[in-house]
Design an enzyme around this catalytic site. Structure first.
Site, PDB file in Angstrom:
ATOM      1  CG  HIS A   1      -1.996  -1.030   1.149  1.00 21.27           C
ATOM      2  ND1 HIS A   1      -3.161  -0.832   0.437  1.00 21.27           N
ATOM      3  CD2 HIS A   1      -2.071  -2.272   1.664  1.00 21.27           C
ATOM      4  CE1 HIS A   1      -3.922  -1.903   0.531  1.00 21.27           C
ATOM      5  NE2 HIS A   1      -3.277  -2.799   1.271  1.00 21.27           N
TER       6      HIS A   1
ATOM      7  N   GLY B   1       2.825   5.376   4.063  1.00 18.64           N
ATOM      8  CA  GLY B   1       2.343   6.147   5.208  1.00 18.64           C
ATOM      9  C   GLY B   1       0.894   5.823   5.486  1.00 18.64           C
TER      10      GLY B   1
ATOM     11  CE  LYS C   1      -0.003   6.387   1.287  1.00 16.18           C
ATOM     12  NZ  LYS C   1      -1.007   6.644   2.348  1.00 16.18           N
ATOM     13  CB  SER C   2      -3.332  10.421  -3.542  1.00 13.82           C
ATOM     14  OG  SER C   2      -3.430   9.028  -3.329  1.00 13.82           O
TER      15      SER C   2
ATOM     16  CG  ASP D   1      -4.928   2.474  -2.821  1.00 10.84           C
ATOM     17  OD1 ASP D   1      -4.592   2.678  -1.637  1.00 10.84           O
ATOM     18  OD2 ASP D   1      -5.892   1.769  -3.140  1.00 10.84           O
TER      19      ASP D   1
ATOM     20  NE  ARG E   1      15.618  21.224  14.474  1.00 12.27           N
ATOM     21  CZ  ARG E   1      15.709  22.548  14.520  1.00 12.27           C
ATOM     22  NH1 ARG E   1      15.794  23.154  15.701  1.00 12.27           N
ATOM     23  NH2 ARG E   1      15.732  23.255  13.412  1.00 12.27           N
TER      24      ARG E   1
END
Length: 316
Positions: free
Chosen positions: A144, A159, A165-166, A183, A250
């Protein structure tokens, strides 16, 4: 996140792909399948050796094999072809446009066993059939995520659902990068390389919340789409809350590995916060990954400079 796919290839697909002429077996015989990404040029079997524990492969009979077969009498041929056409052998292909020996047809037809003719030379069939089988029968998994070609690097973006994401892929496409899958990414391994592609019904498609399904080729142009691409690098998108729990430093971001089809791929985790320019951050992450592959570590360079400055002040 990952689901393994079982790999087998029907003889029907091989017949159609190579446009083979079928001389034995009806339509149902094409439902036989193979799981072996290789072929068998029978030698010992034709000589009468029948003890084998090897995985049965597609049998290819060329000129050399046919010349030997023609030296055998009918009853011997019938016996040898009886062994070659057992329930575990996918099919037999004769090259050079050779006709099938009568003994082979007499054995194969009652069994509904598929026998094919190929007009070209044996090396032509072998050079195309073996890579085809290797590609189609390669170990596969479904992940995925999204797959993009960014600066020539295959980047798998993973994620939680709804993290963006898309939408990130859309931004990257508009910035000139190339889309592969959204996807669901089918990944497979061939020749020590991991490739990713979209399932057939999802090719070129990307789902955007609030808009629906977008055809990348129609919307942005076919230059923005590739049907498959190798995977080099993995980016895992996290909410800032989850990211800070595991990565409070960081200067030393989380750099790990992700196992894909038995191979380890470099992975980095990136926090997502409102207003952050994620396309630029992802491009920068990929650029830094390329630098790291070339032996350049900007984090270490910075640390070395600080240490050198401290040493210089101590000496002063």
């Amino acid at each position: 996140m990952m689901n393994e796919l079982k790999n087998q290839l029907s003889i029907r697909r091989i017949k159609e792909y190579f446009n083979l002429e079928q001389v034995s077996g009806d339509d149902s015989s094409l439902d036989r399948w193979t799981i072996a990404p290789d072929i068998n040029r029978p030698g010992l079997e034709l000589a009468g050796y029948k003890e084998t524990g090897e995985l049965k492969r597609i049998v290819v009979i060329g000129f050399k094999e046919r010349r030997y077969i023609d030296t055998l009498d009918y009853n011997t041929q019938f016996d040898r072809f009886g062994f070659l056409t057992d329930s575990y052998t996918p099919c037999i292909i004769l090259t050079h446009g050779q006709s099938a020996p009568q003994a082979l047809l007499d054995v194969a037809r009652p069994k509904n066993f598929p026998v094919f003719l190929f007009p070209g030379e044996t090396y032509e069939l072998s050079s195309e059939l073996v890579p085809y089988l290797t590609r189609k029968l390669a170990p596969r998994e479904v992940i995925h995520g999204q797959l993009m070609n960014i600066y020539g690097i295959g980047v798998l973006i993973i994620g939680d659902s709804g993290i963006g994401k898309s939408e990130l892929c859309l931004d990257l496409i508009k910035r000139g990068h190339v889309f592969v899958a959204d996807d669901l990414v089918e990944v497979y391994k061939t020749s020590n390389t991991i490739y990713g592609t979209a399932p057939q019904n999802l090719k070129k498609m990307i789902e955007v919340r609030g808009i629906g399904i977008v055809d990348v080729g129609l919307t942005f142009g076919l230059q923005c789409y590739q049907s498959k691409y190798h995977i080099n690098f993995v980016i895992r998108m996290l909410t800032y809350k989850n990211y800070i729990k595991t990565n409070p430093d960081r200067l030393n971001p989380i750099v790990g590995k992700m196992n894909i089809c038995g191979m380890e791929k470099d992975m980095i985790e990136i926090p997502v916060t409102e207003g952050k320019n994620m396309p630029v951050i992802v491009e920068t992450a990929v650029a830094k990954y390329i630098q790291t592959r070339n032996g350049i570590d900007s984090n270490q360079m910075f640390i070395d400079r600080i240490e050198q400055e401290i040493l210089s002040k101590d000496k002063g």
